[in-house]
Design an enzyme around this catalytic site. Structure first.
Site, PDB file in Angstrom:
ATOM      1  N   LYS A  34       0.791  -1.232   0.000  1.00 56.63           N
ATOM      2  CA  LYS A  34       0.000   0.000   0.000  1.00 56.63           C
ATOM      3  C   LYS A  34       0.817   1.273   0.000  1.00 56.63           C
ATOM      4  CE  LYS A  34      -3.979  -1.935   2.348  1.00 56.63           C
ATOM      5  NZ  LYS A  34      -4.677  -1.981   3.633  1.00 56.63           N
ATOM      6  N   GLY A  37      10.492  -5.563   7.665  1.00 54.23           N
ATOM      7  CA  GLY A  37       9.580  -6.709   7.556  1.00 54.23           C
ATOM      8  C   GLY A  37       9.872  -7.702   6.451  1.00 54.23           C
ATOM      9  N   GLY A  70       9.836  -1.991  11.942  1.00 53.70           N
ATOM     10  CA  GLY A  70       9.267  -0.651  12.129  1.00 53.70           C
ATOM     11  C   GLY A  70      10.325   0.436  12.258  1.00 53.70           C
TER      12      GLY A  70
HETATM   13  C1  3PG Z   1      10.096  -5.646  16.399  1.00 57.37           C
HETATM   14  O1  3PG Z   1       9.919  -6.863  16.456  1.00 57.37           O
HETATM   15  O2  3PG Z   1       9.896  -4.976  15.367  1.00 57.37           O
HETATM   16  C2  3PG Z   1      10.641  -4.969  17.612  1.00 57.37           C
HETATM   17  O3  3PG Z   1      11.029  -5.903  18.549  1.00 57.37           O
HETATM   18  C3  3PG Z   1       9.639  -4.000  18.187  1.00 57.37           C
HETATM   19  O4  3PG Z   1       8.513  -4.668  18.672  1.00 57.37           O
HETATM   20  P1  3PG Z   1       7.159  -3.877  18.863  1.00 57.37           P
HETATM   21  O5  3PG Z   1       6.665  -3.551  17.466  1.00 57.37           O
HETATM   22  O6  3PG Z   1       6.231  -4.788  19.606  1.00 57.37           O
HETATM   23  O7  3PG Z   1       7.457  -2.609  19.632  1.00 57.37           O
HETATM   24 MG    MG Z   2       7.003  -4.620  15.093  1.00 56.52          MG
END
Ligand code: 3PG
Ligand code: MG
Length: 398
Positions: free
Chosen positions: A198, A355, A378
């Protein structure tokens, strides 16, 4: 001198060092299924052990939301961590208070202790100052080696850095060095490849990148939105038709900033998205109305490869096709192999993260050939968006 304090800036002998790691690894039936984050955390811990520190590891696992829950315990990570370090690792049933203090008191120089999940306390995510002090009370110095948690302003990633002398661990340092080589002060021309489903989730990222890179290759579902915005037939493809105006604004902004946007010139399509379905490879002006675009075509993949040969730096986030389902992995794999070959021949610095990207590069078998593949999801995205990461900001030299 680096912009950040590192392990080189402190004397660790006999000191209690509390180290924030990202041990948020995939697990199935109590077993770690991908130990990359553990393996990459080992260098800092081994160095601290070697320097005679008492090493206290803190981390989160999952999102238990302030409640103690056995399925989110870090206990199952004791053995994998010990294996990665080649030495025993002790465990404390809580990350603050009496259990943690008693476990720390038992440590000798060079010993390693893992504290229970920080997120069993909601004060962690609230970045509560009292909780940060309780963690800090266990140690003399703080090391943050969790770049992939640096987008979170939590007590263990931000608050504690205000209480103890704070430095970056080796993994954090390596991430920051590669990220700044890729976008901070890169060798030009710079190409970014951005894929994924997206446009709406990557607006800030695209907005930041058009001001920083010379070539922006857009693939994946989000390319369909740009093609639709140009008035092209995208058939049954995933596309955010209501984002067409936004896509046109990004294109106009890119033009102003001298960034060339590269969209697919051909596509692999099918009537539906499933494995083994009959596919067609068509020019981008000839997508049938009853088909959906599921990958870039061979001409597009070749164009990416040719353009890459003119570039010195590549930043990659997101697959350019539905790579999890064969044969829609071919475009991503071809582009990944082209980048890997140029990196191997020292013509290109290639940095990837976020990701699905790591999974896509692993599928193409090129993770080890890239200059750097980030373990962050993230945090890598927020960095591409040009945001200040709280966990990184807290480590900057004053
Ligand atoms: C992740 O897996 O991206 C990090 O460990 C952060 O985890 P969270 O998104 O639960 O803060
Ligand atoms: Mg995460």
């Amino acid at each position: 001198m680096s912009e950040f304090r590192t392990l080189d800036d402190l004397d660790f002998r006999g000191k209690r060092a509390i180290v924030r790691l990202d041990l948020n690894v995939p697990m199935k039936d109590g077993k770690v299924t991908d130990s990359t984050r553990i393996d990459r955390s080992a260098a800092t811990l081994k160095e601290l052990v070697g320097k005679g520190a008492k090493v206290i590891v803190m981390a989160h696992f999952g999102r238990p939301k302030g409640k103690r829950a056995p399925e989110f315990s870090l206990q199952p990570l004791v053995a994998p961590l010990a294996k990665a370090l080649g030495r025993p690792v002790a465990f404390a049933e809580d990350c603050i208070g009496a259990p943690a203090e008693a476990a720390v008191a038992k440590l000798k120089d060079g010993d390693v202790l893992l504290l229970e999940n920080l997120r069993f306390h909601d004060a962690e995510e609230a970045n509560d100052a009292g909780f940060a002090k309780a963690l800090a009370a266990l140690a003399d110095v703080y090391v943050n080696d969790a770049f992939s948690c640096a987008h979170r302003a939590h007590a263990s990633t931000e608050g504690i850095a205000k209480v103890l002398p704070a430095v970056a661990g080796r993994l954090m340092q390596t991430e920051l060095d590669h990220l700044s080589a890729a976008l901070g002060n890169p060798k030009r021309p710079v190409m970014a490849i951005v894929g994924g489903a997206k446009v709406s989730t990557k607006l800030d990222l695209l907005g930041n990148l058009v001001g920083k890179v010379d070539l922006l290759v857009i693939g994946g579902g989000m390319a369909n939105t740009f093609l639709f915005a140009e008035g092209k037939e995208v058939g049954k493809s995933l596309a955010e038709r209501d984002m067409a105006e936004t896509a046109r604004k990004i294109v106009a902004e890119a033009k102003r900033k001298n960034c060339r946007i590269v969209l697919p010139v051909d596509a692999v399509t099918a009537a539906e998205f499933k494995a083994g379905v009959a596919t067609k490879t068509v020019d981008i002006d000839a997508v049938p109305a009853d088909q959906m675009i599921l990958d870039i075509g061979p001409k597009s993949a070749k164009e990416i490869g040719d353009l890459l040969k003119t570039c010195k730096t590549l930043v990659w986030n997101g697959p350019v096709g539905a790579f999890e389902t064969s044969p829609f992995d071919q475009g991503t794999t071809a582009a990944a192999k082209a980048a890997a070959a140029l990196t191997t021949s020292k013509a290109l610095l290639s940095v990837a993260g976020g990701g699905d990207t790591v999974a896509a590069l692993a599928h193409a078998g090129v993770v080890d050939q890239f200059s750097y593949v980030s373990t962050a999801g993230g945090a890598f995205l927020e960095w591409l968006e040009g945001k200040d990461l709280p966990g990184v900001a807290a480590l900057k030299r004053q």
